[in-house]
Design a protein around this motif. Structure first.
Motif, PDB file in Angstrom:
ATOM      1  N   TYR A 229     -44.940  62.520 -11.991  1.00  0.00           N
ATOM      2  CA  TYR A 229     -44.050  63.480 -11.341  1.00  0.00           C
ATOM      3  C   TYR A 229     -42.636  63.520 -11.925  1.00  0.00           C
ATOM      4  CZ  TYR A 229     -47.792  63.288  -7.910  1.00  0.00           C
ATOM      5  OH  TYR A 229     -49.018  63.330  -7.305  1.00  0.00           O
ATOM      6  N   GLY A 230     -42.340  62.631 -12.853  1.00  0.00           N
ATOM      7  CA  GLY A 230     -40.988  62.531 -13.392  1.00  0.00           C
ATOM      8  C   GLY A 230     -40.454  63.818 -13.985  1.00  0.00           C
ATOM      9  N   ASN A 231     -41.262  64.497 -14.806  1.00  0.00           N
ATOM     10  CA  ASN A 231     -40.794  65.741 -15.419  1.00  0.00           C
ATOM     11  C   ASN A 231     -40.515  66.809 -14.367  1.00  0.00           C
ATOM     12  OD1 ASN A 231     -40.922  64.713 -18.015  1.00  0.00           O
ATOM     13  ND2 ASN A 231     -42.990  65.470 -18.383  1.00  0.00           N
ATOM     14  N   ILE A 232     -41.335  66.850 -13.336  1.00  0.00           N
ATOM     15  CA  ILE A 232     -41.167  67.855 -12.287  1.00  0.00           C
ATOM     16  C   ILE A 232     -39.876  67.605 -11.514  1.00  0.00           C
ATOM     17  CG2 ILE A 232     -42.140  68.782 -10.143  1.00  0.00           C
ATOM     18  CD1 ILE A 232     -44.938  67.973 -11.362  1.00  0.00           C
ATOM     19  N   VAL A 233     -39.655  66.344 -11.067  1.00  0.00           N
ATOM     20  CA  VAL A 233     -38.442  66.070 -10.289  1.00  0.00           C
ATOM     21  C   VAL A 233     -37.188  66.225 -11.154  1.00  0.00           C
ATOM     22  CG1 VAL A 233     -39.566  64.638  -8.551  1.00  0.00           C
ATOM     23  CG2 VAL A 233     -38.533  63.548 -10.523  1.00  0.00           C
ATOM     24  N   THR A 234     -37.273  65.874 -12.426  1.00  0.00           N
ATOM     25  CA  THR A 234     -36.130  66.062 -13.313  1.00  0.00           C
ATOM     26  C   THR A 234     -35.800  67.548 -13.423  1.00  0.00           C
ATOM     27  OG1 THR A 234     -36.625  64.051 -14.547  1.00  0.00           O
ATOM     28  CG2 THR A 234     -35.249  65.699 -15.658  1.00  0.00           C
ATOM     29  N   MET A 235     -36.818  68.389 -13.590  1.00  0.00           N
ATOM     30  CA  MET A 235     -36.610  69.832 -13.676  1.00  0.00           C
ATOM     31  C   MET A 235     -35.980  70.358 -12.379  1.00  0.00           C
ATOM     32  SD  MET A 235     -39.402  72.894 -13.961  1.00  0.00           S
ATOM     33  CE  MET A 235     -39.908  72.572 -12.271  1.00  0.00           C
ATOM     34  N   LEU A 236     -36.499  69.912 -11.223  1.00  0.00           N
ATOM     35  CA  LEU A 236     -35.962  70.365  -9.936  1.00  0.00           C
ATOM     36  C   LEU A 236     -34.511  69.920  -9.749  1.00  0.00           C
ATOM     37  CD1 LEU A 236     -39.063  69.609  -7.679  1.00  0.00           C
ATOM     38  CD2 LEU A 236     -38.147  71.873  -8.230  1.00  0.00           C
ATOM     39  N   ARG A 237     -34.244  68.651 -10.032  1.00  0.00           N
ATOM     40  CA  ARG A 237     -32.878  68.133  -9.860  1.00  0.00           C
ATOM     41  C   ARG A 237     -31.901  68.810 -10.817  1.00  0.00           C
ATOM     42  NH1 ARG A 237     -35.362  62.161  -9.221  1.00  0.00           N
ATOM     43  NH2 ARG A 237     -35.640  62.209  -6.957  1.00  0.00           N
ATOM     44  N   ASN A 238     -32.311  68.990 -12.069  1.00  0.00           N
ATOM     45  CA  ASN A 238     -31.442  69.671 -13.036  1.00  0.00           C
ATOM     46  C   ASN A 238     -31.193  71.116 -12.628  1.00  0.00           C
ATOM     47  OD1 ASN A 238     -31.061  67.426 -14.641  1.00  0.00           O
ATOM     48  ND2 ASN A 238     -32.675  67.964 -16.092  1.00  0.00           N
ATOM     49  N   GLY A 239     -32.221  71.772 -12.133  1.00  0.00           N
ATOM     50  CA  GLY A 239     -32.058  73.150 -11.653  1.00  0.00           C
ATOM     51  C   GLY A 239     -31.115  73.224 -10.470  1.00  0.00           C
ATOM     52  N   TYR A 240     -31.231  72.287  -9.567  1.00  0.00           N
ATOM     53  CA  TYR A 240     -30.365  72.234  -8.383  1.00  0.00           C
ATOM     54  C   TYR A 240     -28.903  72.036  -8.783  1.00  0.00           C
ATOM     55  CZ  TYR A 240     -28.442  70.552  -3.941  1.00  0.00           C
ATOM     56  OH  TYR A 240     -27.677  70.376  -2.814  1.00  0.00           O
ATOM     57  N   HIS A 241     -28.668  71.161  -9.754  1.00  0.00           N
ATOM     58  CA  HIS A 241     -27.307  70.847 -10.186  1.00  0.00           C
ATOM     59  C   HIS A 241     -26.782  71.820 -11.251  1.00  0.00           C
ATOM     60  CE1 HIS A 241     -27.015  67.187  -7.860  1.00  0.00           C
ATOM     61  NE2 HIS A 241     -28.189  66.810  -8.319  1.00  0.00           N
ATOM     62  N   GLY A 242     -27.622  72.803 -11.649  1.00  0.00           N
ATOM     63  CA  GLY A 242     -27.183  73.774 -12.655  1.00  0.00           C
ATOM     64  C   GLY A 242     -27.137  73.223 -14.057  1.00  0.00           C
ATOM     65  N   HIS A 243     -27.931  72.185 -14.332  1.00  0.00           N
ATOM     66  CA  HIS A 243     -27.933  71.553 -15.657  1.00  0.00           C
ATOM     67  C   HIS A 243     -29.073  72.049 -16.543  1.00  0.00           C
ATOM     68  CE1 HIS A 243     -24.821  68.959 -14.211  1.00  0.00           C
ATOM     69  NE2 HIS A 243     -25.610  68.270 -13.411  1.00  0.00           N
ATOM     70  N   SER A 244     -29.726  73.124 -16.133  1.00  0.00           N
ATOM     71  CA  SER A 244     -30.821  73.634 -16.960  1.00  0.00           C
ATOM     72  C   SER A 244     -30.945  75.137 -16.732  1.00  0.00           C
ATOM     73  CB  SER A 244     -32.144  72.941 -16.604  1.00  0.00           C
ATOM     74  OG  SER A 244     -32.617  73.402 -15.354  1.00  0.00           O
ATOM     75  N   GLU A 245     -31.859  75.736 -17.477  1.00  0.00           N
ATOM     76  CA  GLU A 245     -32.097  77.172 -17.312  1.00  0.00           C
ATOM     77  C   GLU A 245     -32.917  77.453 -16.056  1.00  0.00           C
ATOM     78  OE1 GLU A 245     -33.688  78.799 -20.932  1.00  0.00           O
ATOM     79  OE2 GLU A 245     -32.155  77.792 -22.135  1.00  0.00           O
ATOM     80  N   THR A 246     -33.535  76.424 -15.503  1.00  0.00           N
ATOM     81  CA  THR A 246     -34.315  76.582 -14.285  1.00  0.00           C
ATOM     82  C   THR A 246     -33.367  76.853 -13.121  1.00  0.00           C
ATOM     83  OG1 THR A 246     -35.945  75.001 -15.104  1.00  0.00           O
ATOM     84  CG2 THR A 246     -35.968  75.458 -12.739  1.00  0.00           C
ATOM     85  N   VAL A 247     -33.627  77.927 -12.405  1.00  0.00           N
ATOM     86  CA  VAL A 247     -32.819  78.258 -11.239  1.00  0.00           C
ATOM     87  C   VAL A 247     -33.725  78.164 -10.019  1.00  0.00           C
ATOM     88  CG1 VAL A 247     -31.439  80.041 -10.110  1.00  0.00           C
ATOM     89  CG2 VAL A 247     -31.354  79.788 -12.601  1.00  0.00           C
ATOM     90  N   LEU A 248     -33.304  77.352  -9.059  1.00  0.00           N
ATOM     91  CA  LEU A 248     -34.106  77.187  -7.842  1.00  0.00           C
ATOM     92  C   LEU A 248     -33.696  78.240  -6.819  1.00  0.00           C
ATOM     93  CD1 LEU A 248     -34.009  73.315  -7.336  1.00  0.00           C
ATOM     94  CD2 LEU A 248     -35.674  74.667  -8.594  1.00  0.00           C
ATOM     95  N   ASP A 249     -34.689  78.850  -6.190  1.00  0.00           N
ATOM     96  CA  ASP A 249     -34.335  79.785  -5.126  1.00  0.00           C
ATOM     97  C   ASP A 249     -34.062  79.004  -3.844  1.00  0.00           C
ATOM     98  OD1 ASP A 249     -36.807  79.291  -3.769  1.00  0.00           O
ATOM     99  OD2 ASP A 249     -37.799  80.814  -4.973  1.00  0.00           O
ATOM    100  N   GLN A 250     -33.396  79.636  -2.902  1.00  0.00           N
ATOM    101  CA  GLN A 250     -32.976  78.969  -1.679  1.00  0.00           C
ATOM    102  C   GLN A 250     -34.162  78.454  -0.873  1.00  0.00           C
ATOM    103  OE1 GLN A 250     -29.665  78.276  -1.182  1.00  0.00           O
ATOM    104  NE2 GLN A 250     -30.497  76.888   0.356  1.00  0.00           N
ATOM    105  N   THR A 251     -35.291  79.154  -0.931  1.00  0.00           N
ATOM    106  CA  THR A 251     -36.489  78.718  -0.201  1.00  0.00           C
ATOM    107  C   THR A 251     -36.957  77.353  -0.705  1.00  0.00           C
ATOM    108  OG1 THR A 251     -37.122  81.037   0.007  1.00  0.00           O
ATOM    109  CG2 THR A 251     -38.832  79.410   0.465  1.00  0.00           C
TER     110      THR A 251
END
Length: 176
Positions: A19-41
């Motif tokens: 799960y490491g890659n997934i949580v890293t992607m989510l955390r980076n998206g949350y903090h604005g450190h990646s191109e991944t943008v998390l929606d509010q939901t």
């Protein structure tokens, strides 16, 4: 099986093989450190899992959870100095993957907290002990955050420096 079923918490380390890659992607998206943008939901859904140990910033959130438990102890014991070997049961927000436990030593935690404060604001002072990492490079550790300072300073009778604490007690004794 899910991580929670296997481990009983969601304190998922970034280096977890599944799960490491997934949580890293989510955390980076949350903090604005990646191109991944998390929606509010998605953010709201993950925030609902905080009581199971989900964290956006593990180091900070574990520290804040430990400070909350320290505050409870200090109020219950009318003291800002828990002795070493004062074991706190902790909760899923204080879970350490390294120790595989939520328990921690409040006395040691206070020493580390005060040490991080000293290192952040008084870096010219010599460290009590120089820690070494496994690679033989000096270990800096992390500085204390403003959030941690503000929360810690809500603890009745709290002091950052032992001399300050002793002077405060001495002053109260003189008043009596």
């Amino acid at each position: 099986h899910t991580y929670y079923q296997e481990n009983g918490n969601l304190a998922i380390p970034d280096n977890d093989p599944t799960y490491g890659n997934i949580v890293t992607m989510l955390r980076n998206g949350y903090h604005g450190h990646s191109e991944t943008v998390l929606d509010q939901t998605t953010i709201d859904a993950l925030n609902k899992l905080k009581d199971k140990g989900w964290m956006w910033n593990n180091r900070l959130e574990i520290g804040l959870a430990k400070i909350e438990l320290l505050k409870e102890w200090c109020i219950e014991n009318n003291s800002a100095i828990p002795p070493r070997d004062t074991v706190c049961k902790g909760n899923l927000r204080t879970y350490s993957n390294r120790n595989r436990s939520s328990e921690f030593d409040l006395g040691k935690f206070v020493g580390k907290l005060r040490g991080r404060y000293r290192k952040t604001f008084y870096p010219e002072l010599p460290a009590r002990r120089q820690k070494q990492s496994s690679t033989e490079n000096p270990h800096r550790g992390r500085e204390i955050t403003e959030q941690e300072i503000k929360l810690t300073e809500t603890i009745p009778g709290w002091y950052w420096d032992k001399c300050e604490g002793f002077a405060r007690v001495f002053g109260l004794c003189i008043e009596k």
